[in-house]
Design an enzyme around this catalytic site. Structure first.
Site: not given
Ligand code: TEU
Length: 570
Positions: A208, A267, A339-340
């Site tokens: 992340d 990410e 999911h974003d």
């Protein structure tokens, strides 16, 4: 780099556990729910599962605020459930990677409790980023923050902590304090935790916002643009001076001597092609691949919640730059959804009726999956799931969306305008429950779902899709099988065609080793489109299409609305 890297012909499926399958009726998805649906994933043909965070968390950012890195949030299950899931995934020949959220923890993590309690000089004080108010200003008043950075979730990136008599940095919500990666104790604690999960048998990590962990020394003010109240906190922290050093140290300390073949994907909001070449160059021993965001901003006019129409030539230029940029060194990840992000069929396709929804979803899938790189399928994307028809702020759950609404309305924006921005781009569109059946709550839960189920589940659901050979699901299954069976898909050199055509996406893949070429075409419009073909493709074999009666390929071809096709020649 040779093709010995197994993930070069793999497809990854992202599960957002909160919304995937609920086994105990509390309205929230869980690990045993995933266990019960592994056959759906295995039948689809995916090789790797990526779980969004399932660690103990107050769920302020739906688990991206971790309060304990080595356990399972009770709402999702237990470590025993996790071990059972991992064994079942491996028994089906699939791999499982965890979501590593180490730029920040939850403010309820014991580390943060110790750090805030220690006061200056205490043993864990420097595990986070504490600073005094700006010289002479009254702490807690606007402008007293240590610098002008803003949080990605609205407001300042600093919160005053009375108990500590200092501000702490949080690039995201105040419940997500940034860890201080300058502190070697922090880095070693993260590496030990990663080894603990690899020892448990997991096969790697999605990392992340991993390009934010190295901050500019001195944390200097950033540029404030367009009357914004703060400078972009994320932008100020992207690709900091020690990022490669930290990633190489992580590689040495965690992955270098591992027997099992792992997958790492970082990410990296704002990462450039040149930076990604360095991060994914095997010789630099950092990451296998990264998630870049360039193509996700092409339909946004300055800020995320101000949509603008996508220009296909912009998309081709962007993805084409990444294809050529990482062609000789490094490796691309390929995604439309996560999911974003909103649902791609509602965003770049047409979900207004069934034929258009199925056609445009399968066209988008074909174009993405035939690029050079590792494709990621987000839960529900294989069904052609669509954006939620939310009309009120009460429908939304995401801290990013709710904070944006509160700040925008407080600053005088018309609530209807703000809701229109959310309707286009909210992360909640990706987080409505996975649609398994046409039945109550789409078969996701027997309880009250934590977020509303999309009413179109009566048409759009796995049960119906699996039973219909022309469904989006079976097209994804065929694309994934093609990547496993046709080496040109994983290794063929990419060549963009028709760069200036605003309707059709066209490219070649050259597998010189096998003397195989693929021609991929995608009509990004709801109208027929005639395009010229390169010489020698007339009558070429059609490997896979998405319409029942494709026109023959000659010196030109007329593509039906939203038509995609893959031709092959040797
Ligand atoms: O996302 C980082 C991130 O940049 C996203 O917030 C993205 O910029 C934005 O949502 C795009 O519209 C990661 C996680 O994927 C996200 O879910 C977390 O909220 C965030 O980090 C903080 O952990």
């Amino acid at each position: 780099p040779g093709d010995e890297a197994w993930w070069k012909s793999a497809v990854v499926y992202q599960i957002y556990p909160r919304s995937f399958a609920d086994s105990d009726g509390d309205g929230v998805g869980d690990l045993r729910g995933i266990l019960g649906r592994l056959d759906h994933l295995h039948d689809l043909g995916v090789d790797v599962l990526w779980l969004s965070p399932v660690y103990p968390s107050p769920q302020d950012d739906n688990g991206y605020d971790v309060a304990d890195y080595q356990d399972i949030e009770p709402v999702f299950g237990t470590l025993a459930d996790f071990d059972e899931l991992l064994a079942a995934v491996h028994a089906r020949g699939m791999k499982l990677v965890m979501d590593l959220v180490v730029n920040h923890t939850s403010d309820e993590h014991p580390w943060f409790a110790a750090s805030r309690g220690d006061g200056p000089g205490g043993p864990k004080r420097d595990w986070y980023v504490w600073r005094p108010a700006r010289d002479g200003m009254e702490p807690g008043t606007p402008g007293a923050e240590p610098n002008n950075w803003g949080s990605a979730f609205s407001g300042p990136a600093w919160t005053w902590d009375e108990a500590s008599g200092a501000y702490y940095l949080h690039l995201f919500s105040p419940k997500q304090p940034d860890l201080n990666w300058e502190n070697p104790e922090v880095r070693q604690a993260v590496y030990a935790m990663m080894r603990w999960w690899l020892d448990r048998g997991v096969d790697g990590f999605r990392m992340d916002v991993i390009n934010l962990i190295s901050k500019e020394p001195g944390l200097p003010d950033g540029p404030v643009t367009g009357g914004a109240p703060y400078a972009g906190g994320l932008a100020a922290c992207m690709g900091g001076p020690r990022l490669e050093e930290f990633l190489q140290e992580m590689h040495r300390e965690v992955f270098a001597d591992r027997p099992q073949r792992t997958l790492t994907v970082g990410e990296m909001p704002g990462v450039t092609v040149d930076q990604a070449r360095r991060h994914t160059d095997p010789g630099r021993r950092q990451l296998d691949m990264v998630f870049q965001f360039e193509h996700m901003g092409l339909d946004q006019d300055g800020d995320k919640y101000t949509p603008k129409p996508l220009r296909l030539t912009d998309l081709k230029a962007s993805l084409g730059r990444w294809q050529s940029g990482l062609d000789q060194v490094g490796w691309n990840s390929l995604y439309w959804c996560n999911h974003d992000q909103p649902r791609i069929v509602s965003r770049f396709g047409d979900a207004t009726d069934e034929p258009s929804r199925v056609r445009s979803a399968t066209m988008l899938a074909t174009v993405l999956h035939l690029h050079h790189g590792t494709p990621y399928v987000y839960q529900g994307e294989e069904l052609g799931m669509t954006n939620a028809p939310f009309t009120r702020i009460e429908d939304y759950r995401d801290v990013e969306a709710r904070n944006h609404y509160a700040h925008a309305v407080a600053a005088g924006a018309d609530p209807a305008d703000v809701l229109a921005g959310l309707a286009a781009m909210s992360r909640d569109h990706a987080r409505t429950p996975m649609q398994w059946t046409a039945g109550p709550n789409a078969g996701f839960t027997t309880g009250e779902p934590w977020i509303a189920v999309n009413p179109d589940h009566v048409r759009v659901n796995a049960e119906a899709a699996v039973a219909d050979q022309t469904s989006v699901y079976h097209h994804y299954r065929r694309l994934i099988a093609l990547r496993h069976d046709e080496p040109a898909v994983a290794r063929g050199r990419f060549e963009m065609l028709l760069p200036d055509d605003e309707r059709v996406y066209a490219f070649l893949r050259h597998d010189e080793a096998a003397g195989v070429e693929l021609l991929v075409l995608g009509n990004f419009t709801g109208s027929a489109a005639e395009v010229p073909l390169p010489a020698g493709w007339a009558g070429a074999e059609l490997l896979l299409g998405n319409v029942p009666d494709p026109a023959p390929a000659a010196t030109t071809v007329t593509l039906a609305p939203w038509e995609a096709r893959i031709h092959r020649r040797t």
